[in-house]
Structure formats: C-alpha cells, structure tokens
Design a protein around this motif. Sequence first.
Motif, PDB file in Angstrom:
ATOM      1  N   SER A  63      -2.580  -6.297  -2.696  1.00 25.22           N
ATOM      2  CA  SER A  63      -2.093  -5.886  -1.377  1.00 25.22           C
ATOM      3  C   SER A  63      -3.125  -6.182  -0.301  1.00 25.22           C
ATOM      4  CB  SER A  63      -1.754  -4.392  -1.383  1.00 25.22           C
ATOM      5  OG  SER A  63      -0.740  -4.100  -2.318  1.00 25.22           O
ATOM      6  N   PHE A  64      -4.399  -5.970  -0.640  1.00 32.14           N
ATOM      7  CA  PHE A  64      -5.490  -6.194   0.311  1.00 32.14           C
ATOM      8  C   PHE A  64      -5.551  -7.671   0.715  1.00 32.14           C
ATOM      9  CE2 PHE A  64      -9.850  -6.564   1.794  1.00 32.14           C
ATOM     10  CZ  PHE A  64     -10.050  -5.382   2.497  1.00 32.14           C
ATOM     11  N   ARG A  65      -5.456  -8.539  -0.272  1.00 29.95           N
ATOM     12  CA  ARG A  65      -5.513  -9.971   0.034  1.00 29.95           C
ATOM     13  C   ARG A  65      -4.281 -10.415   0.824  1.00 29.95           C
ATOM     14  NH1 ARG A  65      -8.178 -13.236  -5.067  1.00 29.95           N
ATOM     15  NH2 ARG A  65     -10.050 -11.958  -5.275  1.00 29.95           N
ATOM     16  N   ARG A  66      -3.138  -9.845   0.482  1.00 26.44           N
ATOM     17  CA  ARG A  66      -1.893 -10.220   1.143  1.00 26.44           C
ATOM     18  C   ARG A  66      -1.938  -9.873   2.630  1.00 26.44           C
ATOM     19  NH1 ARG A  66       1.467  -7.273  -1.800  1.00 26.44           N
ATOM     20  NH2 ARG A  66       1.451  -8.864  -3.433  1.00 26.44           N
ATOM     21  N   ILE A  67      -2.334  -8.647   2.936  1.00 34.02           N
ATOM     22  CA  ILE A  67      -2.332  -8.244   4.344  1.00 34.02           C
ATOM     23  C   ILE A  67      -3.510  -8.849   5.105  1.00 34.02           C
ATOM     24  CG2 ILE A  67      -3.684  -6.119   4.150  1.00 34.02           C
ATOM     25  CD1 ILE A  67      -1.677  -4.837   6.087  1.00 34.02           C
ATOM     26  N   SER A  68      -4.591  -9.163   4.403  1.00 35.59           N
ATOM     27  CA  SER A  68      -5.734  -9.804   5.063  1.00 35.59           C
ATOM     28  C   SER A  68      -5.316 -11.113   5.720  1.00 35.59           C
ATOM     29  CB  SER A  68      -6.858 -10.069   4.057  1.00 35.59           C
ATOM     30  OG  SER A  68      -7.466  -8.876   3.630  1.00 35.59           O
ATOM     31  N   LYS A  69      -4.523 -11.892   5.001  1.00 36.52           N
ATOM     32  CA  LYS A  69      -4.071 -13.168   5.555  1.00 36.52           C
ATOM     33  C   LYS A  69      -3.196 -12.959   6.779  1.00 36.52           C
ATOM     34  CE  LYS A  69      -4.225 -15.595   1.119  1.00 36.52           C
ATOM     35  NZ  LYS A  69      -3.443 -16.310   0.077  1.00 36.52           N
ATOM     36  N   GLU A  70      -2.335 -11.946   6.739  1.00 35.60           N
ATOM     37  CA  GLU A  70      -1.455 -11.680   7.872  1.00 35.60           C
ATOM     38  C   GLU A  70      -2.248 -11.195   9.085  1.00 35.60           C
ATOM     39  OE1 GLU A  70       1.950  -9.287   7.096  1.00 35.60           O
ATOM     40  OE2 GLU A  70       2.252 -10.111   5.092  1.00 35.60           O
ATOM     41  N   LEU A  71      -3.160 -10.254   8.857  1.00 37.58           N
ATOM     42  CA  LEU A  71      -3.926  -9.694   9.964  1.00 37.58           C
ATOM     43  C   LEU A  71      -4.868 -10.718  10.587  1.00 37.58           C
ATOM     44  CD1 LEU A  71      -4.835  -6.162   8.547  1.00 37.58           C
ATOM     45  CD2 LEU A  71      -3.142  -6.712  10.303  1.00 37.58           C
ATOM     46  N   ARG A  72      -5.375 -11.632   9.759  1.00 37.99           N
ATOM     47  CA  ARG A  72      -6.319 -12.632  10.263  1.00 37.99           C
ATOM     48  C   ARG A  72      -5.666 -13.498  11.338  1.00 37.99           C
ATOM     49  NH1 ARG A  72     -11.588 -12.471  10.126  1.00 37.99           N
ATOM     50  NH2 ARG A  72     -11.693 -12.161   7.859  1.00 37.99           N
ATOM     51  N   ARG A  73      -4.357 -13.711  11.236  1.00 39.35           N
ATOM     52  CA  ARG A  73      -3.664 -14.519  12.244  1.00 39.35           C
ATOM     53  C   ARG A  73      -3.660 -13.830  13.606  1.00 39.35           C
ATOM     54  NH1 ARG A  73      -0.034 -15.714   7.758  1.00 39.35           N
ATOM     55  NH2 ARG A  73       1.335 -14.003   8.365  1.00 39.35           N
ATOM     56  N   ASP A  74      -3.492 -12.505  13.601  1.00 39.44           N
ATOM     57  CA  ASP A  74      -3.443 -11.763  14.866  1.00 39.44           C
ATOM     58  C   ASP A  74      -4.819 -11.309  15.332  1.00 39.44           C
ATOM     59  OD1 ASP A  74      -0.667 -11.994  14.959  1.00 39.44           O
ATOM     60  OD2 ASP A  74      -0.374 -10.155  13.799  1.00 39.44           O
ATOM     61  N   TYR A  75      -5.718 -11.116  14.374  1.00 37.61           N
ATOM     62  CA  TYR A  75      -7.071 -10.632  14.695  1.00 37.61           C
ATOM     63  C   TYR A  75      -8.094 -11.529  14.001  1.00 37.61           C
ATOM     64  CZ  TYR A  75      -4.338  -6.482  15.885  1.00 37.61           C
ATOM     65  OH  TYR A  75      -3.414  -5.615  16.417  1.00 37.61           O
ATOM     66  N   PRO A  76      -8.311 -12.730  14.534  1.00 32.26           N
ATOM     67  CA  PRO A  76      -9.195 -13.702  13.863  1.00 32.26           C
ATOM     68  C   PRO A  76     -10.629 -13.216  13.695  1.00 32.26           C
ATOM     69  CG  PRO A  76      -8.630 -14.426  16.097  1.00 32.26           C
ATOM     70  CD  PRO A  76      -7.735 -13.274  15.786  1.00 32.26           C
TER      71      PRO A  76
ATOM     72  N   PHE B  33       0.836  -1.199   0.000  1.00 27.11           N
ATOM     73  CA  PHE B  33       0.000   0.000   0.000  1.00 27.11           C
ATOM     74  C   PHE B  33       0.876   1.256   0.000  1.00 27.11           C
ATOM     75  CE2 PHE B  33      -2.859  -3.148   2.002  1.00 27.11           C
ATOM     76  CZ  PHE B  33      -3.922  -3.046   1.129  1.00 27.11           C
ATOM     77  N   ASP B  34       0.316   2.347  -0.496  1.00 24.98           N
ATOM     78  CA  ASP B  34       1.044   3.614  -0.556  1.00 24.98           C
ATOM     79  C   ASP B  34       0.830   4.461   0.683  1.00 24.98           C
ATOM     80  OD1 ASP B  34       2.155   3.367  -3.246  1.00 24.98           O
ATOM     81  OD2 ASP B  34       0.076   3.457  -3.901  1.00 24.98           O
ATOM     82  N   ALA B  35      -0.242   4.227   1.402  1.00 26.39           N
ATOM     83  CA  ALA B  35      -0.533   4.996   2.611  1.00 26.39           C
ATOM     84  C   ALA B  35      -1.352   4.137   3.557  1.00 26.39           C
ATOM     85  CB  ALA B  35      -1.279   6.286   2.278  1.00 26.39           C
ATOM     86  N   ALA B  36      -1.188   4.388   4.846  1.00 27.83           N
ATOM     87  CA  ALA B  36      -1.931   3.647   5.860  1.00 27.83           C
ATOM     88  C   ALA B  36      -2.038   4.503   7.106  1.00 27.83           C
ATOM     89  CB  ALA B  36      -1.247   2.325   6.183  1.00 27.83           C
ATOM     90  N   GLY B  37      -3.092   4.296   7.870  1.00 31.76           N
ATOM     91  CA  GLY B  37      -3.274   5.064   9.086  1.00 31.76           C
ATOM     92  C   GLY B  37      -4.240   4.397  10.031  1.00 31.76           C
ATOM     93  N   ALA B  38      -4.260   4.877  11.264  1.00 26.92           N
ATOM     94  CA  ALA B  38      -5.145   4.331  12.283  1.00 26.92           C
ATOM     95  C   ALA B  38      -6.593   4.707  11.991  1.00 26.92           C
ATOM     96  CB  ALA B  38      -4.738   4.854  13.656  1.00 26.92           C
ATOM     97  N   LEU B  39      -7.498   3.802  12.306  1.00 28.00           N
ATOM     98  CA  LEU B  39      -8.932   4.023  12.143  1.00 28.00           C
ATOM     99  C   LEU B  39      -9.617   3.989  13.499  1.00 28.00           C
ATOM    100  CD1 LEU B  39     -11.627   4.184  10.567  1.00 28.00           C
ATOM    101  CD2 LEU B  39     -11.522   1.698  10.327  1.00 28.00           C
ATOM    102  N   ASP B  40     -10.267   5.075  13.850  1.00 28.85           N
ATOM    103  CA  ASP B  40     -11.105   5.140  15.044  1.00 28.85           C
ATOM    104  C   ASP B  40     -12.512   4.754  14.610  1.00 28.85           C
ATOM    105  OD1 ASP B  40     -12.714   5.766  17.184  1.00 28.85           O
ATOM    106  OD2 ASP B  40     -11.987   7.825  17.421  1.00 28.85           O
ATOM    107  N   CYS B  41     -12.938   3.569  14.999  1.00 28.77           N
ATOM    108  CA  CYS B  41     -14.221   3.048  14.500  1.00 28.77           C
ATOM    109  C   CYS B  41     -15.429   3.876  14.942  1.00 28.77           C
ATOM    110  CB  CYS B  41     -14.387   1.589  14.927  1.00 28.77           C
ATOM    111  SG  CYS B  41     -13.137   0.493  14.207  1.00 28.77           S
ATOM    112  N   SER B  42     -15.261   4.689  15.986  1.00 30.64           N
ATOM    113  CA  SER B  42     -16.369   5.534  16.438  1.00 30.64           C
ATOM    114  C   SER B  42     -16.660   6.664  15.448  1.00 30.64           C
ATOM    115  CB  SER B  42     -16.067   6.117  17.826  1.00 30.64           C
ATOM    116  OG  SER B  42     -15.017   7.072  17.763  1.00 30.64           O
ATOM    117  N   THR B  43     -15.736   6.902  14.520  1.00 33.63           N
ATOM    118  CA  THR B  43     -15.945   7.965  13.530  1.00 33.63           C
ATOM    119  C   THR B  43     -16.748   7.470  12.325  1.00 33.63           C
ATOM    120  OG1 THR B  43     -13.898   7.474  12.288  1.00 33.63           O
ATOM    121  CG2 THR B  43     -13.719   8.990  14.160  1.00 33.63           C
TER     122      THR B  43
END
Length: 201
Positions: free
Chosen positions: A121-134, A38-48
């Motif tokens: 990129s979305f599919r690649r990181i999805s697999k990685e994040l799923r391990r830490d955040y099932p 990805f070219d940019a990334a940032g924190a997401l506050d879900c309350s927004t």
Amino acid sequence: MIVSFFQGAQNTIALEGIGNKMRQMVERLIAKALEAGFDAAGALDCSTIILRPDVRDACETNKCGRYGKNWSCPPGCGSLDDCAARIRRYAKGLIVQTVGKLEDQFDGEGIMAAAQRHEQSFRRISKELRRDYPGMLPLGTEGCSNCDLCSYPDAPCRDPLGTSSPMEAFGMMVRDVCQANGMEYYHGKDTITFTGCFLLE
C-alpha cells in the motif's frame, strides 16, 4: 480529520480551525490512502513532529541488520540535525496505518502478512502522491530495499525519488506522532499496527 475503516467502523474527527479548502484536501488524501489499501489515515501537522536522539540511537543496535548498509538508514540518511532540517521544510502531511488481526501474539505469519500489505500500500500511494507532491518526503516502517545491492556508500542513491526512510531513522517515536495527531496507535488485543507518513508541503 481522521478516518478509519478498521473492523468496519468509521470514525471522523474534525481538526480545530481547519478551513473548507484544507478539509477537502485532507478528505481527498484520506480517500486515496484507503483506496490504496490502508486501514486508517489522517492529517499530519508537521509541527508536532519531535525528533528524539534516543530513538535514533536505537538504530545503532542494528537489530534489523540495515544500519550502515543503505542510504535510507543511519548514518546514510543524514545526522539528526540533517533530518530535522528536512522536516522543517514541511507544514502538513498524511499518516497512514495498516492494522493486522492476529490469532495471538505469536502469530508470525499474521505479522508478516500485515507488513507485506502495508509495504504494498505504501509503494502504491507513494507513486500517486509523488505526481501531486514531487517534493514530498515519505517515511515508512523499514529501510529501502528497492535495489538488490544498495550503492551506499560508494555512489549516490540510484532511485532518490523512490526510496524512503523509516520514521525511527529520523528519530521519530511513532506512538508520539500518532497521539499528537489524534491517531490511534494501539488497536486492541491481538492486533499489530504498521504506521508510515508522507510529509507533503
């Protein structure tokens, strides 16, 4: 915190009130996103996150041809109330962007290349994040196309952990989500931006 390496520039914005532990987690997630392509990334506050009926209703025009065809798009992904209930389970997440440079506004090949890069990129990181955040909820730019023929509506989704809905299918105005979290939505003339997010916990 937002980090962007678009056009070689690095821009870091500290979120007010963020603790050291949270800062380290955000920095680690952003690094993963950039490594994924990805070219940019940032924190997401879900309350927004605000879900808008008019955004959701636009899906019914079926310009993409996927309305009523799979579990990731309306009405298969649930009503707006269903989507809101799912989002309320989360407090924090990650926004990711792919920014494509175009020759001009009619550069169809450039648009497709950026879209494909974003999806990879979305599919690649999805697999990685799923391990830490099932239990994470991934929301991308288009309806799921993992299967040649979706089981909708006759049988349950074959790959519920591998699928993702578009942000708009949940009623999100992507521009508003970006702006509420300090992310750029427009990256300048002759560019196109694809945005997705991951609701983590």
